[in-house]
Design a protein around this motif. Sequence first.
Motif, PDB file in Angstrom:
ATOM      1  N   LEU A  98       0.831  -1.205   0.000  1.00 44.34           N
ATOM      2  CA  LEU A  98       0.000   0.000   0.000  1.00 44.34           C
ATOM      3  C   LEU A  98       0.865   1.255   0.000  1.00 44.34           C
ATOM      4  N   GLU A  99       1.942   1.261   0.797  1.00 42.96           N
ATOM      5  CA  GLU A  99       2.849   2.408   0.827  1.00 42.96           C
ATOM      6  C   GLU A  99       3.484   2.640  -0.541  1.00 42.96           C
ATOM      7  N   ILE A 100       3.894   1.551  -1.179  1.00 44.49           N
ATOM      8  CA  ILE A 100       4.500   1.677  -2.509  1.00 44.49           C
ATOM      9  C   ILE A 100       3.470   2.190  -3.509  1.00 44.49           C
ATOM     10  N   GLY A 101       2.234   1.695  -3.406  1.00 43.29           N
ATOM     11  CA  GLY A 101       1.185   2.153  -4.304  1.00 43.29           C
ATOM     12  C   GLY A 101       0.884   3.635  -4.142  1.00 43.29           C
ATOM     13  N   ILE A 102       0.837   4.102  -2.897  1.00 37.62           N
ATOM     14  CA  ILE A 102       0.588   5.523  -2.638  1.00 37.62           C
ATOM     15  C   ILE A 102       1.713   6.375  -3.228  1.00 37.62           C
ATOM     16  N   SER A 103       2.948   5.900  -3.062  1.00 37.45           N
ATOM     17  CA  SER A 103       4.093   6.635  -3.609  1.00 37.45           C
ATOM     18  C   SER A 103       4.025   6.676  -5.138  1.00 37.45           C
ATOM     19  N   ALA A 104       3.581   5.570  -5.754  1.00 32.66           N
ATOM     20  CA  ALA A 104       3.470   5.530  -7.218  1.00 32.66           C
ATOM     21  C   ALA A 104       2.400   6.487  -7.711  1.00 32.66           C
ATOM     22  N   VAL A 105       1.280   6.550  -7.020  1.00 31.06           N
ATOM     23  CA  VAL A 105       0.209   7.473  -7.406  1.00 31.06           C
ATOM     24  C   VAL A 105       0.688   8.918  -7.308  1.00 31.06           C
ATOM     25  N   LEU A 159      14.143   3.143 -21.224  1.00 26.44           N
ATOM     26  CA  LEU A 159      14.328   3.611 -22.597  1.00 26.44           C
ATOM     27  C   LEU A 159      13.968   5.086 -22.767  1.00 26.44           C
ATOM     28  N   GLY A 160      13.399   5.675 -21.714  1.00 29.89           N
ATOM     29  CA  GLY A 160      12.980   7.069 -21.825  1.00 29.89           C
ATOM     30  C   GLY A 160      14.116   8.011 -22.148  1.00 29.89           C
ATOM     31  N   LYS A 161      15.251   7.865 -21.493  1.00 26.59           N
ATOM     32  CA  LYS A 161      16.382   8.781 -21.720  1.00 26.59           C
ATOM     33  C   LYS A 161      17.069   8.533 -23.061  1.00 26.59           C
ATOM     34  N   PRO A 162      17.413   7.248 -23.416  1.00 30.30           N
ATOM     35  CA  PRO A 162      18.066   7.025 -24.718  1.00 30.30           C
ATOM     36  C   PRO A 162      17.207   7.477 -25.898  1.00 30.30           C
ATOM     37  N   LEU A 163      15.883   7.269 -25.792  1.00 32.49           N
ATOM     38  CA  LEU A 163      14.986   7.633 -26.892  1.00 32.49           C
ATOM     39  C   LEU A 163      14.499   9.079 -26.782  1.00 32.49           C
ATOM     40  N   ASP A 164      14.915   9.757 -25.707  1.00 37.99           N
ATOM     41  CA  ASP A 164      14.481  11.140 -25.471  1.00 37.99           C
ATOM     42  C   ASP A 164      12.952  11.231 -25.479  1.00 37.99           C
ATOM     43  N   MET A 165      12.334  10.315 -24.736  1.00 37.92           N
ATOM     44  CA  MET A 165      10.873  10.286 -24.629  1.00 37.92           C
ATOM     45  C   MET A 165      10.512  10.262 -23.144  1.00 37.92           C
ATOM     46  N   PRO A 166      10.385  11.414 -22.518  1.00 41.14           N
ATOM     47  CA  PRO A 166      10.099  11.475 -21.076  1.00 41.14           C
ATOM     48  C   PRO A 166       8.808  10.776 -20.665  1.00 41.14           C
ATOM     49  N   MET A 167       7.871  10.641 -21.599  1.00 38.74           N
ATOM     50  CA  MET A 167       6.614   9.979 -21.260  1.00 38.74           C
ATOM     51  C   MET A 167       6.831   8.520 -20.854  1.00 38.74           C
ATOM     52  N   LEU A 168       7.923   7.914 -21.329  1.00 42.21           N
ATOM     53  CA  LEU A 168       8.201   6.515 -20.979  1.00 42.21           C
ATOM     54  C   LEU A 168       8.553   6.361 -19.504  1.00 42.21           C
ATOM     55  N   TYR A 169       8.959   7.456 -18.856  1.00 42.13           N
ATOM     56  CA  TYR A 169       9.290   7.376 -17.434  1.00 42.13           C
ATOM     57  C   TYR A 169       8.081   6.935 -16.598  1.00 42.13           C
ATOM     58  N   TYR A 170       6.894   7.213 -17.108  1.00 44.13           N
ATOM     59  CA  TYR A 170       5.675   6.882 -16.361  1.00 44.13           C
ATOM     60  C   TYR A 170       5.394   5.376 -16.348  1.00 44.13           C
ATOM     61  N   PHE A 171       6.092   4.615 -17.199  1.00 42.30           N
ATOM     62  CA  PHE A 171       5.892   3.167 -17.209  1.00 42.30           C
ATOM     63  C   PHE A 171       6.214   2.549 -15.856  1.00 42.30           C
ATOM     64  N   ASP A 172       7.245   3.111 -15.194  1.00 42.93           N
ATOM     65  CA  ASP A 172       7.694   2.504 -13.933  1.00 42.93           C
ATOM     66  C   ASP A 172       6.639   2.609 -12.832  1.00 42.93           C
ATOM     67  N   PRO A 173       6.143   3.783 -12.474  1.00 46.86           N
ATOM     68  CA  PRO A 173       5.110   3.837 -11.432  1.00 46.86           C
ATOM     69  C   PRO A 173       3.805   3.173 -11.852  1.00 46.86           C
ATOM     70  N   ALA A 174       3.489   3.224 -13.159  1.00 51.45           N
ATOM     71  CA  ALA A 174       2.256   2.581 -13.619  1.00 51.45           C
ATOM     72  C   ALA A 174       2.339   1.067 -13.440  1.00 51.45           C
ATOM     73  N   ALA A 175       3.477   0.462 -13.786  1.00 49.04           N
ATOM     74  CA  ALA A 175       3.644  -0.986 -13.624  1.00 49.04           C
ATOM     75  C   ALA A 175       3.657  -1.375 -12.150  1.00 49.04           C
ATOM     76  N   SER A 176       4.189  -0.484 -11.293  1.00 53.88           N
ATOM     77  CA  SER A 176       4.218  -0.801  -9.870  1.00 53.88           C
ATOM     78  C   SER A 176       2.811  -0.945  -9.303  1.00 53.88           C
ATOM     79  N   LEU A 177       1.857  -0.169  -9.840  1.00 53.78           N
ATOM     80  CA  LEU A 177       0.475  -0.288  -9.370  1.00 53.78           C
ATOM     81  C   LEU A 177      -0.100  -1.661  -9.706  1.00 53.78           C
ATOM     82  N   ILE A 178       0.274  -2.187 -10.874  1.00 58.48           N
ATOM     83  CA  ILE A 178      -0.180  -3.539 -11.244  1.00 58.48           C
ATOM     84  C   ILE A 178       0.379  -4.572 -10.267  1.00 58.48           C
ATOM     85  N   LEU A 179       1.651  -4.430  -9.926  1.00 60.31           N
ATOM     86  CA  LEU A 179       2.269  -5.381  -9.000  1.00 60.31           C
ATOM     87  C   LEU A 179       1.696  -5.241  -7.593  1.00 60.31           C
TER      88      LEU A 179
END
Length: 303
Positions: A98-105, A159-179
């Motif tokens: 729950l703590e990790i989920g709150i931090s991801a949100v 891949l967000g930094k190499p591809l210069d696509m900052p939107m990819l950074y959101y994959f990490d917290p979004a996937a954490s909510l699934i877990l």
Amino acid sequence: MSANHRYAKAEGAAWTGLIGNVCIAAVKGGIGMQTGSKTLLADACRSASEAASSFVSLTGIRRSHRQGAQDPAASAHRGKTEAVTGVLASILLMIAGLEIGISAVRSLAEGVDEGPGWPSAAVVVAAFVLKEIFFPVKERRSDLYASIAAVIGTGGASLGKPLDMPMLYYFDPAASLILVVLVFAGGYRVVTASALRSRTGEVEQADRNEFMAAVQRIEGVIAVEELHAREHGHYVIADVTISVNPRISVLEGSEIAKRVKLFLMKRFSHVTDVSVHVTPYDPGYPYKTNHDPNQEQMPTLLQ
């Protein structure tokens, strides 16, 4: 396979799950904190919950091997102890999730400025490969979907930094909510199952009926008087009382009991051991012998 070999196999699998998941959870947690990966921290929590489940399973297997399944009071006490252990471990891990989920949100709401980097994705892939090689099939199957979500989350964010696509950074917290959802789902299953079995330690009625139907079909078994089966993690220990023809010899009764034990352990691979008690069948009235008129009032098998 003998009962001792089955116990050794079951205990070895439980130790593998316990030690392996503890090590994997520690590595994932450490790398997750270093890289700031929410996905890796949530996945570490999930691995820790699997380690807790393996610990409960190992405890039940070892106690059952030492004490057997012949003391209902001791078995009930073991069932309650394991239920409490499972519930407490699951609740603690659900709180951490729950703590990790709150931090991801919060991260999703406030914005993510950087990804966790390639080490987080490498750890997830390495852990998945190790579990595929060394862990039991059942644990590998349950780990597949969680690993896919973790790889997508950490890999996409990396891949967000190499591809210069900052939107990819959101994959990490979004996937954490699934877990986190998977952690809660697993914890809920452990808590509810432990609560239902805390009084008796018995398996569900449907499984007991299946065991009884299998025993009833074995030649020489007239009736299944009692059947108790207790779960210890992924493994089951059964205690069966059968009735046989009272006119057969003790040796024949022992052979029937042996057939019952071997059949159940072969038919149901998760059954670790079976204790079989043999009693003479007493049909009662109106069945009477038709051979000896002097024994008219003696209840016996129908001749």
